[in-house]
Design an enzyme around this catalytic site. Structure first.
Site, PDB file in Angstrom:
ATOM      1  N   ASP A 207       0.811  -1.221   0.000  1.00 56.43           N
ATOM      2  CA  ASP A 207       0.000   0.000   0.000  1.00 56.43           C
ATOM      3  C   ASP A 207       0.840   1.265   0.000  1.00 56.43           C
ATOM      4  OD1 ASP A 207      -2.501   1.373   0.091  1.00 56.43           O
ATOM      5  OD2 ASP A 207      -2.298   1.641   2.250  1.00 56.43           O
ATOM      6  N   SER A 232      -6.793   5.268   0.195  1.00 57.16           N
ATOM      7  CA  SER A 232      -7.140   3.973  -0.392  1.00 57.16           C
ATOM      8  C   SER A 232      -8.624   3.693  -0.164  1.00 57.16           C
ATOM      9  CB  SER A 232      -6.310   2.856   0.241  1.00 57.16           C
ATOM     10  OG  SER A 232      -4.928   3.115   0.100  1.00 57.16           O
ATOM     11  N   GLN A 282      -5.622  -1.879  -6.707  1.00 53.08           N
ATOM     12  CA  GLN A 282      -6.167  -0.948  -5.721  1.00 53.08           C
ATOM     13  C   GLN A 282      -6.846   0.218  -6.419  1.00 53.08           C
ATOM     14  OE1 GLN A 282      -4.062   2.219  -3.006  1.00 53.08           O
ATOM     15  NE2 GLN A 282      -4.008   0.272  -1.900  1.00 53.08           N
TER      16      GLN A 282
END
Length: 295
Positions: A207, A232, A282
């Site tokens: 991430d 996110s 993502q």
């Protein structure tokens, strides 16, 4: 092993409150919310501790529901959805202040033989020929909204040796480029031979840079330089082959699209030997701040 890596390992060593309930803490954050990779990794630790050791994660799908509070503990509740002959499924909800902040579904599989093929590994420079992120960040501190952010980011990333193959977004503001990015990474120290730990650490790192490719397409430096607001939204990973987080891994990233205040990024993680180990997708909120009225 350096102190920062030990702190990260301690962060992933959740306290077991009940059979399927765990509690975790947070690291000091550069922003006033918990780092998303930390919540995802801790949730996967919680799920993994309810699964037989011979079964490892092969996929996870997660949603970030609310910003996490770095000053409060996070409680992870595991729901044992299914225990099959080959696959095990777990659902995890992370809660703070009585509200869910994160939801994860993960599937685990016992090893078995099967058909094999993969995409070839893309070309990339030797990781040892590249500067570390900790070396690079202070050089660009003048671009950041807060002069202390670069140093705090360097400190936060000291547990992981992260090396950009090309200039990152914060170093090339105003210069739109092809929406592709590569980083090499490994932990700053050797780890125990615990496959679940290596998977959870790669989940943590996954991430850190994935939305960089979205920013590069528009010449934006990211939240660190104040030209976008981002977070996110959801995160999915598929674990294909064994790997070690303390050995070099190439994170090859690209963005096929951005629209509606959201950007999509895809990543492939290869071992230094060329095996495709992990696939990642993502979507994140990426908004350009509007000027205040009267400014």
């Amino acid at each position: 092993m350096n102190e920062s890596l030990q702190d990260l390992l301690d962060l992933l060593d959740l306290e077991r409150i009940e059979r399927d309930i765990f509690r975790g803490t947070s690291r000091p954050s550069v922003v006033p919310r918990v780092f998303g990779g930390q919540v995802a990794a801790q949730a996967l630790v919680a799920a993994g501790r309810t699964v037989p050791a011979e079964r490892l994660p092969h996929s996870l799908h997660a949603y970030f529901l609310r910003p996490g509070d770095p000053g409060a503990p996070i409680v992870y509740t595991v729901d044992r959805i299914r225990d099959g002959r080959s696959f095990t499924t777990r659902r995890v909800v992370a809660v703070q202040h009585g509200q869910p902040i994160f939801h994860l579904s993960a599937s685990f599989q016992a090893y078995e033989e099967g058909m094999e093929h993969q995409e070839p590994m893309p070309s990339a420079p030797d990781p040892l020929s590249l500067p570390t992120a900790a070396e690079m960040l202070p050089r660009h501190a003048h671009r950041f909204v807060d002069p202390e952010v670069a140093q705090r980011l360097s400190d936060a990333r000291a547990a992981v040796d992260l090396r950009y193959a090309d200039e990152p977004p914060f170093a090339s503001v105003g210069e739109p480029r092809e929406p592709k990015s590569q980083v090499w990474f490994r932990t700053n120290g050797k780890l125990a031979d615990d496959p679940l730990l290596h998977v959870c650490l790669v989940t943590y790192v996954s991430d850190m840079t994935l939305l960089d490719s979205v920013l590069l397409a528009h010449g934006r430096g990211g939240w660190t330089v104040g030209d976008v607001v981002g977070a996110s939204l959801d995160h999915a990973m598929w674990f294909h082959r064994p790997f070690r987080a303390d050995e070099w891994l190439l994170y090859d990233q690209e963005s096929p699209t951005s629209q509606g205040g959201r950007g999509l990024a895809r990543g492939r993680i290869f071992t230094e030997g060329g095996q495709l180990a992990v696939s990642v997708i993502q979507e994140g909120v990426i908004r350009v701040p509007r000027p205040r009225e009267g400014s």
